[in-house]
Design a protein around this motif. Structure first.
Motif, PDB file in Angstrom:
ATOM      1  N   GLY A 204      16.040  71.768 -17.130  1.00  0.00           N
ATOM      2  CA  GLY A 204      17.222  72.045 -16.388  1.00  0.00           C
ATOM      3  C   GLY A 204      17.368  73.524 -15.946  1.00  0.00           C
ATOM      4  N   VAL A 205      17.573  73.818 -14.673  1.00  0.00           N
ATOM      5  CA  VAL A 205      17.350  75.093 -14.158  1.00  0.00           C
ATOM      6  C   VAL A 205      18.781  75.334 -13.507  1.00  0.00           C
ATOM      7  CG1 VAL A 205      16.439  76.684 -12.350  1.00  0.00           C
ATOM      8  CG2 VAL A 205      15.005  75.133 -13.595  1.00  0.00           C
ATOM      9  N   PHE A 206      19.405  76.600 -14.099  1.00  0.00           N
ATOM     10  CA  PHE A 206      20.698  76.659 -13.638  1.00  0.00           C
ATOM     11  C   PHE A 206      21.091  78.214 -13.478  1.00  0.00           C
ATOM     12  CE2 PHE A 206      20.907  72.742 -15.686  1.00  0.00           C
ATOM     13  CZ  PHE A 206      21.682  72.209 -14.644  1.00  0.00           C
ATOM     14  N   GLY A 207      22.126  78.842 -12.831  1.00  0.00           N
ATOM     15  CA  GLY A 207      22.576  80.271 -12.529  1.00  0.00           C
ATOM     16  C   GLY A 207      23.930  80.544 -12.938  1.00  0.00           C
ATOM     17  N   HIS A 208      24.674  81.079 -11.890  1.00  0.00           N
ATOM     18  CA  HIS A 208      25.826  81.375 -11.933  1.00  0.00           C
ATOM     19  C   HIS A 208      26.362  82.648 -12.889  1.00  0.00           C
ATOM     20  CE1 HIS A 208      30.114  80.452 -11.262  1.00  0.00           C
ATOM     21  NE2 HIS A 208      30.452  80.199 -12.640  1.00  0.00           N
ATOM     22  N   VAL A 209      25.726  82.601 -14.120  1.00  0.00           N
ATOM     23  CA  VAL A 209      26.196  83.653 -14.929  1.00  0.00           C
ATOM     24  C   VAL A 209      24.992  84.546 -14.940  1.00  0.00           C
ATOM     25  CG1 VAL A 209      26.051  84.271 -17.605  1.00  0.00           C
ATOM     26  CG2 VAL A 209      26.751  82.035 -16.616  1.00  0.00           C
ATOM     27  N   HIS A 210      25.161  85.986 -14.404  1.00  0.00           N
ATOM     28  CA  HIS A 210      24.333  86.987 -13.847  1.00  0.00           C
ATOM     29  C   HIS A 210      23.579  87.385 -15.077  1.00  0.00           C
ATOM     30  CE1 HIS A 210      27.308  87.207 -10.241  1.00  0.00           C
ATOM     31  NE2 HIS A 210      26.805  85.991 -10.291  1.00  0.00           N
ATOM     32  N   ASN A 211      22.732  86.972 -15.867  1.00  0.00           N
ATOM     33  CA  ASN A 211      21.605  87.312 -16.709  1.00  0.00           C
ATOM     34  C   ASN A 211      20.535  86.214 -16.794  1.00  0.00           C
ATOM     35  OD1 ASN A 211      22.777  85.612 -18.521  1.00  0.00           O
ATOM     36  ND2 ASN A 211      24.307  86.909 -19.158  1.00  0.00           N
ATOM     37  N   SER A 212      19.672  86.498 -17.606  1.00  0.00           N
ATOM     38  CA  SER A 212      18.521  85.463 -17.988  1.00  0.00           C
ATOM     39  C   SER A 212      18.855  84.923 -19.432  1.00  0.00           C
ATOM     40  CB  SER A 212      17.199  86.157 -17.714  1.00  0.00           C
ATOM     41  OG  SER A 212      17.116  86.362 -16.401  1.00  0.00           O
ATOM     42  N   GLN A 213      18.447  83.670 -19.423  1.00  0.00           N
ATOM     43  CA  GLN A 213      18.817  83.193 -20.647  1.00  0.00           C
ATOM     44  C   GLN A 213      17.797  81.904 -20.737  1.00  0.00           C
ATOM     45  OE1 GLN A 213      22.818  81.808 -21.487  1.00  0.00           O
ATOM     46  NE2 GLN A 213      23.725  83.272 -19.963  1.00  0.00           N
ATOM     47  N   ARG A 214      17.096  81.410 -22.068  1.00  0.00           N
ATOM     48  CA  ARG A 214      16.603  80.297 -22.326  1.00  0.00           C
ATOM     49  C   ARG A 214      17.025  79.588 -23.644  1.00  0.00           C
ATOM     50  NH1 ARG A 214      11.896  79.513 -25.401  1.00  0.00           N
ATOM     51  NH2 ARG A 214      11.519  81.737 -25.832  1.00  0.00           N
ATOM     52  N   PHE A 215      17.114  78.375 -23.391  1.00  0.00           N
ATOM     53  CA  PHE A 215      17.587  77.439 -24.528  1.00  0.00           C
ATOM     54  C   PHE A 215      16.539  76.408 -25.051  1.00  0.00           C
ATOM     55  CE2 PHE A 215      21.284  79.090 -22.320  1.00  0.00           C
ATOM     56  CZ  PHE A 215      22.371  79.134 -23.361  1.00  0.00           C
ATOM     57  N   ALA A 216      16.685  76.304 -26.317  1.00  0.00           N
ATOM     58  CA  ALA A 216      15.771  75.189 -26.887  1.00  0.00           C
ATOM     59  C   ALA A 216      16.147  73.878 -26.216  1.00  0.00           C
ATOM     60  CB  ALA A 216      16.144  74.979 -28.357  1.00  0.00           C
ATOM     61  N   PRO A 217      15.538  72.807 -26.338  1.00  0.00           N
ATOM     62  CA  PRO A 217      15.544  71.497 -25.869  1.00  0.00           C
ATOM     63  C   PRO A 217      16.900  71.267 -26.569  1.00  0.00           C
ATOM     64  CG  PRO A 217      13.166  71.688 -26.024  1.00  0.00           C
ATOM     65  CD  PRO A 217      13.749  73.066 -26.547  1.00  0.00           C
ATOM     66  N   VAL A 218      17.677  70.508 -25.828  1.00  0.00           N
ATOM     67  CA  VAL A 218      19.307  70.576 -26.529  1.00  0.00           C
ATOM     68  C   VAL A 218      19.982  69.184 -25.925  1.00  0.00           C
ATOM     69  CG1 VAL A 218      20.091  72.232 -24.857  1.00  0.00           C
ATOM     70  CG2 VAL A 218      21.232  71.559 -27.069  1.00  0.00           C
ATOM     71  N   VAL A 219      20.671  68.442 -26.585  1.00  0.00           N
ATOM     72  CA  VAL A 219      21.448  67.499 -26.065  1.00  0.00           C
ATOM     73  C   VAL A 219      22.727  67.371 -26.857  1.00  0.00           C
ATOM     74  CG1 VAL A 219      20.583  65.635 -27.348  1.00  0.00           C
ATOM     75  CG2 VAL A 219      21.778  65.149 -25.383  1.00  0.00           C
ATOM     76  N   ASN A 220      23.989  67.264 -26.106  1.00  0.00           N
ATOM     77  CA  ASN A 220      25.108  67.239 -26.859  1.00  0.00           C
ATOM     78  C   ASN A 220      25.324  68.219 -27.808  1.00  0.00           C
ATOM     79  OD1 ASN A 220      25.952  64.889 -25.558  1.00  0.00           O
ATOM     80  ND2 ASN A 220      24.918  63.614 -26.908  1.00  0.00           N
ATOM     81  N   ASP A 221      24.697  69.431 -27.427  1.00  0.00           N
ATOM     82  CA  ASP A 221      24.933  70.913 -28.408  1.00  0.00           C
ATOM     83  C   ASP A 221      24.206  70.996 -29.272  1.00  0.00           C
ATOM     84  OD1 ASP A 221      27.077  72.203 -26.942  1.00  0.00           O
ATOM     85  OD2 ASP A 221      28.410  70.523 -27.272  1.00  0.00           O
ATOM     86  N   THR A 222      23.349  70.050 -29.542  1.00  0.00           N
ATOM     87  CA  THR A 222      22.397  69.712 -30.810  1.00  0.00           C
ATOM     88  C   THR A 222      20.927  70.072 -30.240  1.00  0.00           C
ATOM     89  OG1 THR A 222      23.717  68.528 -31.889  1.00  0.00           O
ATOM     90  CG2 THR A 222      21.521  68.561 -32.579  1.00  0.00           C
ATOM     91  N   ALA A 223      20.142  70.871 -30.946  1.00  0.00           N
ATOM     92  CA  ALA A 223      18.881  71.132 -30.611  1.00  0.00           C
ATOM     93  C   ALA A 223      18.057  70.196 -31.157  1.00  0.00           C
ATOM     94  CB  ALA A 223      18.074  72.398 -31.320  1.00  0.00           C
ATOM     95  N   ASP A 224      17.247  69.498 -30.120  1.00  0.00           N
ATOM     96  CA  ASP A 224      15.919  68.751 -30.470  1.00  0.00           C
ATOM     97  C   ASP A 224      15.124  69.108 -31.673  1.00  0.00           C
ATOM     98  OD1 ASP A 224      13.473  66.823 -30.322  1.00  0.00           O
ATOM     99  OD2 ASP A 224      14.509  66.369 -28.377  1.00  0.00           O
ATOM    100  N   PRO A 225      15.193  68.188 -32.565  1.00  0.00           N
ATOM    101  CA  PRO A 225      14.260  68.712 -33.688  1.00  0.00           C
ATOM    102  C   PRO A 225      12.663  68.894 -33.477  1.00  0.00           C
ATOM    103  CG  PRO A 225      14.899  66.280 -33.878  1.00  0.00           C
ATOM    104  CD  PRO A 225      15.650  67.121 -32.865  1.00  0.00           C
ATOM    105  N   ALA A 226      12.327  68.454 -32.637  1.00  0.00           N
ATOM    106  CA  ALA A 226      10.890  68.633 -32.212  1.00  0.00           C
ATOM    107  C   ALA A 226      10.577  70.105 -31.401  1.00  0.00           C
ATOM    108  CB  ALA A 226      10.270  67.418 -30.977  1.00  0.00           C
ATOM    109  N   GLY A 227      11.751  70.709 -31.173  1.00  0.00           N
ATOM    110  CA  GLY A 227      11.424  71.873 -30.589  1.00  0.00           C
ATOM    111  C   GLY A 227      11.007  71.906 -29.185  1.00  0.00           C
ATOM    112  N   MET A 228       9.773  72.728 -28.953  1.00  0.00           N
ATOM    113  CA  MET A 228       9.087  72.706 -27.577  1.00  0.00           C
ATOM    114  C   MET A 228       7.981  71.873 -27.982  1.00  0.00           C
ATOM    115  SD  MET A 228      10.725  75.131 -25.825  1.00  0.00           S
ATOM    116  CE  MET A 228       9.672  75.850 -24.723  1.00  0.00           C
TER     117      MET A 228
END
Length: 503
Positions: free
Chosen positions: A399-423
């Motif tokens: 999922g690719v988004f903007g709106h917030v004026h900086n750069s961020q990367r998130f772990a694979p996540v759903v419902n605010d919970t990180a996927d245990p498999a990671g990357m």
């Protein structure tokens, strides 16, 4: 992005009916030959066609493009009757479709005018082509210069495309120019130019009307040497909604500067709907056809390129509690643009259900407002409620988004919970925010971190690239716009061993 409190603070005391006009934004000069093409942009239209778009300072009865595989032999020609404008615009938007292209081939083209030059593009890769390729992600990008944002400049830097002002060196546009042979197309989901910030900068509502048009023209002139050569795939952000971002005041905007008018005029006839399925599966073909019917470019649409299926969505309107539509939190009174409230979500579900991973293993969805972000108050909860279940159900990879004026990367996540498999072969999508490209509002502090965030950067302007390495590995880089340094690199591994993902 600019929050409501900041906007109300800036606009306090703004002379809405002022008679004295402050110093205005600078309009680009009008060429002597009014058929001179300006503000060029091209887009992928189908696996074997592209659309060439540009603006002119007069209406054209028959816009035409000559093209061929040699710059000295432009033996083919395509024309249209599409030359449109809107109130307050000084220009007309023209578009021509070039069909029956040989895949992944260099073409040359010349817009028919007594004052135009030969440009070049590479035709799209066919869906299923597993050749590695790279794309640039540029979001929240504004006009550069005295009417926009500025940074320290090194005037000695070599300019690889001479028609770009050397002062753009070390900006995101300059970086895209210098690396133009390293990516296949640009994805820009929202906040394009920041013309609507001019009223706040001018502190004068009357001057803002002209400033909006001047900034719009200047931005697309700055972008043109790149967008004339690389497909520029856009979707809307909040800064496309109206002539300013002051809540509950869009009714004061001129008729041509409200309800996404310039965005529709500039991109509505340029961007695709959805591709026909190349899968042998009959259900996939039915779903792809349904998606084509429900698509509504330039707001929501999809396309395929090589091993990737890419969907552009509208996080501003056309779902429950959408922020920019009437009654939404942003109070910008935009849309809706579908024939019924769930049209965009029904499109997205049909489109994602149509993806055959044996043809296009990678699925990327891009929109403007994120629902995973550091800091506080910038996460779009109505977006999350509307879109996240579909992202997870159909196995969206990124999922690719903007709106917030900086750069961020998130772990694979759903419902605010990180996927245990990671990357390593997660079921949940990986998310990035790439909103630091540069605009007059400046950068947003990273603020309070969240547990699923793996990278956040707010020290300088930056953008992202996505490199589709093969059917199972996708690399995401964040790049410092000024220095070109790689700020963060990650590789997502997915097995992609199911033809159709439903989970």
């Amino acid at each position: 992005m600019m929050d409501t409190l900041t906007l109300l603070t800036l606009v306090k005391g703004l002379p809405l009916l002022a008679l004295g006009v402050a110093a205005g934004a600078t309009y680009p000069p009008i060429p002597a030959d009014l058929t001179t093409p300006v503000q060029h942009r091209i887009a992928i239209n189908s696996p074997t066609s592209v659309r060439i778009a540009w603006n002119t300072y007069k209406q054209l009865s028959q816009p035409c493009v000559q093209y061929g595989t040699s710059p000295s032999s432009l033996g083919s020609q395509s024309c249209s009757t599409s030359s449109i404008t809107y109130p307050t615009s000084r220009t007309w938007a023209n578009v021509v479709t070039i069909n029956n292209l040989t895949p992944a081939t260099t073409y040359y083209y010349k817009i028919v005018s007594t004052n135009s030059t030969v440009e070049t593009f590479t035709s799209p890769r066919l869906p299923g082509d597993k050749t590695p390729f790279n794309i640039s992600i540029v979001i929240d990008l504004g006009v550069y210069g005295k009417d926009g944002f500025t940074i320290e400049q090194d005037q000695s830097k070599r300019d690889l495309i001479p028609s770009i002002d050397p002062s753009l060196n070390h900006t995101t546009i300059g970086r895209l120019r210098d690396n133009i042979d390293k990516y296949d197309f640009i994805v820009h989901p929202g906040d394009i130019g920041y013309a609507d910030d001019w009223i706040l900068k001018a502190h004068n509502w009357l001057d803002g009307k002209d400033g909006y048009q001047a900034i719009t023209e200047t931005f697309f002139d700055q972008l043109a040497p790149i967008a004339a050569r690389k497909p520029y795939m856009a979707s809307p952000g909040n800064h496309e909604a109206a002539c300013q971002e002051v809540p509950r005041t869009s009714g004061l905007c001129p008729s041509g500067q409200k309800n996404f008018t310039d965005f529709i005029n500039r991109f509505g006839l340029v961007l695709p709907t959805a591709f026909s399925s190349t899968s042998p599966d009959s259900a996939a073909k039915v779903n792809a056809n349904k998606a084509r019917i429900l698509a509504n470019p330039p707001f929501w649409y999809s396309f395929e390129y090589g091993m990737a299926h890419i969907v552009m969505i509208d996080t501003e309107t056309d779902f429950e509690d959408a922020p920019d539509q009437p009654g939404g939190s942003a109070n910008l009174n935009g849309g809706p643009f579908g024939s019924y409230l769930r049209q965009q979500l029904d499109f997205l579900e049909a489109d994602l259900a149509s993806v055959d991973r044996s043809v296009t293993p990678w699925v990327v969805v891009a929109g403007h407002r994120p629902w995973y972000t550091t800091g506080s108050g910038d996460d779009c909860q109505p977006c999350k409620k509307a879109f996240e279940p579909l992202f997870y159900k159909y196995g969206v990879d990124l999922g690719v988004f903007g709106h917030v004026h900086n750069s961020q990367r998130f772990a694979p996540v759903v419902n605010d919970t990180a996927d245990p498999a990671g990357m390593e072969n997660p079921k949940a999508p990986m998310y990035i925010v790439a909103g630091g490209a540069g605009n007059v509002e400046g950068l947003t502090k990273v603020g309070k971190n969240v547990s699923t965030n793996l990278f956040a950067y707010d020290d300088a302007f930056s953008y992202a690239t996505v490199n589709f390495l093969d059917e199972q590995r996708m690399q995401v880089d964040f790049i410092n716009s000024e220095t070109g340094a790689i700020l963060d690199r990650s590789v997502l591994f997915k097995k992609h061993d199911q033809k159709f993902v439903v989970q």
